[in-house]
Enzyme design. Structure first.
Site, PDB file in Angstrom:
ATOM      1  N   GLY A 132      -0.944 -16.465   0.246  1.00 48.71           N
ATOM      2  CA  GLY A 132      -2.023 -15.069   0.561  1.00 48.71           C
ATOM      3  C   GLY A 132      -3.431 -15.621   0.839  1.00 48.71           C
ATOM      4  O   GLY A 132      -4.214 -15.565   1.889  1.00 48.71           O
ATOM      5  N   HIS A 133      -3.901 -16.359  -0.048  1.00 49.55           N
ATOM      6  CA  HIS A 133      -5.208 -17.075   0.023  1.00 49.55           C
ATOM      7  C   HIS A 133      -5.504 -18.112   1.318  1.00 49.55           C
ATOM      8  O   HIS A 133      -6.298 -18.052   2.143  1.00 49.55           O
ATOM      9  CB  HIS A 133      -5.652 -17.719  -1.200  1.00 49.55           C
ATOM     10  CG  HIS A 133      -5.995 -17.084  -2.270  1.00 49.55           C
ATOM     11  ND1 HIS A 133      -5.028 -17.335  -3.363  1.00 49.55           N
ATOM     12  CD2 HIS A 133      -6.768 -16.306  -2.762  1.00 49.55           C
ATOM     13  CE1 HIS A 133      -5.233 -16.359  -4.558  1.00 49.55           C
ATOM     14  NE2 HIS A 133      -6.444 -15.923  -4.093  1.00 49.55           N
ATOM     15  N   GLY A 172      -7.967  -9.906   1.415  1.00 50.11           N
ATOM     16  CA  GLY A 172      -6.437  -9.545   1.387  1.00 50.11           C
ATOM     17  C   GLY A 172      -6.595  -8.273   1.372  1.00 50.11           C
ATOM     18  O   GLY A 172      -7.156  -7.353   0.341  1.00 50.11           O
ATOM     19  N   ARG A 196      -1.756 -13.462 -10.396  1.00 51.86           N
ATOM     20  CA  ARG A 196      -0.971 -13.206 -11.613  1.00 51.86           C
ATOM     21  C   ARG A 196       0.470 -13.440 -11.681  1.00 51.86           C
ATOM     22  O   ARG A 196       1.052 -13.191 -12.586  1.00 51.86           O
ATOM     23  CB  ARG A 196      -1.497 -11.743 -12.086  1.00 51.86           C
ATOM     24  CG  ARG A 196      -2.879 -11.403 -12.310  1.00 51.86           C
ATOM     25  CD  ARG A 196      -3.118 -10.020 -12.580  1.00 51.86           C
ATOM     26  NE  ARG A 196      -4.616  -9.835 -13.122  1.00 51.86           N
ATOM     27  CZ  ARG A 196      -5.505  -9.630 -12.415  1.00 51.86           C
ATOM     28  NH1 ARG A 196      -5.416  -9.366 -10.906  1.00 51.86           N
ATOM     29  NH2 ARG A 196      -6.783  -9.403 -12.743  1.00 51.86           N
ATOM     30  N   SER A 205      -0.006 -12.831  -5.583  1.00 53.97           N
ATOM     31  CA  SER A 205      -0.964 -12.689  -6.596  1.00 53.97           C
ATOM     32  C   SER A 205      -1.009 -13.805  -7.398  1.00 53.97           C
ATOM     33  O   SER A 205       0.002 -14.300  -7.745  1.00 53.97           O
ATOM     34  CB  SER A 205      -0.630 -11.446  -7.222  1.00 53.97           C
ATOM     35  OG  SER A 205      -1.778 -11.356  -8.470  1.00 53.97           O
ATOM     36  N   LYS A 231      -3.924  -6.505  -0.149  1.00 58.64           N
ATOM     37  CA  LYS A 231      -3.442  -6.378  -1.421  1.00 58.64           C
ATOM     38  C   LYS A 231      -4.520  -5.415  -2.140  1.00 58.64           C
ATOM     39  O   LYS A 231      -4.114  -4.526  -2.786  1.00 58.64           O
ATOM     40  CB  LYS A 231      -2.830  -7.651  -2.168  1.00 58.64           C
ATOM     41  CG  LYS A 231      -2.231  -6.967  -3.648  1.00 58.64           C
ATOM     42  CD  LYS A 231      -1.549  -8.247  -4.153  1.00 58.64           C
ATOM     43  CE  LYS A 231      -2.640  -9.066  -4.761  1.00 58.64           C
ATOM     44  NZ  LYS A 231      -3.460  -8.514  -5.820  1.00 58.64           N
ATOM     45  N   GLY A 268      -9.394 -18.558  -7.176  1.00 55.97           N
ATOM     46  CA  GLY A 268      -8.359 -19.680  -7.552  1.00 55.97           C
ATOM     47  C   GLY A 268      -7.265 -19.277  -7.770  1.00 55.97           C
ATOM     48  O   GLY A 268      -6.898 -18.284  -7.309  1.00 55.97           O
TER      49      GLY A 268
END
Ligand code: PAF
Length: 275
Positions: free
Chosen positions: A36-37, A146, A186, A184, A148, A31
């Site tokens: 990116g998602h 992904g 984060r 990200s 990353k 979530g």
């Protein structure tokens, strides 16, 4: 789009779609979705008849209680962002996924023991635990991850090999902010200043492509990161792009990649570059 909260319903719809001859694509996420998602979900949408997206902050892959507690949870906004790109969103509770605490212990071999595996003990075991369950419940033809988290992809592929899970694992390119920072969940925890500073990670990795040897690259990246007071380098490793073991030379048949983890304030950011 249907939001599913039980494993029973998840298996029921997945089995029904499969039986109807549909191809199934799966995007596992925790979530706090970003572009990116969405790039993974869009790709799954393009390549499959039916798309499943899971949203589950998996407690067993966190080796730091504060990181788990601070992990952003934004289910309503996530569902809005997904819109019609996914047919099913699986958003279960922890109790639904783990009626008892999981006890599986995997050995994913050398790809899981270096870098993130060494820095975050138990992390990849926890990733294996959840991804195995999701892929066994949905049985997707293709699953999207992904780059990353490049090492995670190698670990998931190894888990699928060991557990005989036949889903094709599809790696998808890193999506970046306009300033170059890898997207990200984060990043939401960064202040405006930290967000701008964090863009230096990608800038330094790109600049390091000018260096001629592994040693020159290491020295360059470590010294450039060291010049930025907000940064604390966890590791920078040059590794074989397939085995993920340390690369001593750039002359490598699989290619060489640089993997970096940097604390920016309290936030741990990871990125990578291909040489
Ligand atoms: O990459 C992530 O967000 C997570 O590790 C994953 C693959 C969804 C498993 O919880």
């Amino acid at each position: 789009m249907e939001i599913i909260t039980t494993v029973e319903r998840l298996q029921e719809v997945a089995m029904r779609e499969r039986a109807a001859g549909k191809t199934l694509g799966m995007v596992p996420t925790m979530g706090a979705l970003h572009e990116g998602h969405l790039s993974l979900i869009r790709r799954a949408h393009e390549e499959n008849d039916v798309v499943f997206c899971s949203i589950f902050v998996n407690p067993v892959q966190f080796n730091n209680a504060e990181d788990l507690q601070k992990y952003p949870r934004t289910l309503e906004a996530d569902v809005q962002l997904i819109g019609d790109l996914a047919d099913y969103v699986f958003a279960p509770t922890v109790e639904e996924v783990f009626p008892v605490a999981p006890t599986e212990v995997y050995d994913f071999g050398p790809v899981a023991n270096v870098m993130e595996g060494a820095a975050r003990p138990g992390h990849f075991n926890g990733v294996g635990v959840i991804v195995r369950r999701l892929l066994e419940w949905v049985r997707p033809h293709k699953s999207y991850f992904g780059e990353k988290d490049y090492q995670q992809i190698a670990v998931v592929k190894e888990m699928c090999r060991q557990c005989r899970i036949l889903s094709e694992i599809v790696p998808c390119p890193i999506v970046r902010e306009p300033n170059g920072l890898a997207m990200s969940s984060r990043n939401r925890r960064l202040s405006v200043h930290e967000f701008e500073t964090a863009a230096n990670i990608h800038r330094i990795l790109e600049a390091s492509k000018q260096c001629g040897t592994v040693q020159e690259i290491k020295t360059f990246v470590e010294s450039e990161i060291g010049k930025i007071p907000e940064f604390q380098l966890d590791y920078f490793e040059l590794a074989d792009a397939e085995t993920l073991q340390t690369a001593d030379t750039l002359d490598n048949p699989h290619g060489v990649m640089g993997f970096i983890t940097v604390y920016t304030g309290p936030v741990r950011l990871i990125d990578n570059v291909k040489y």
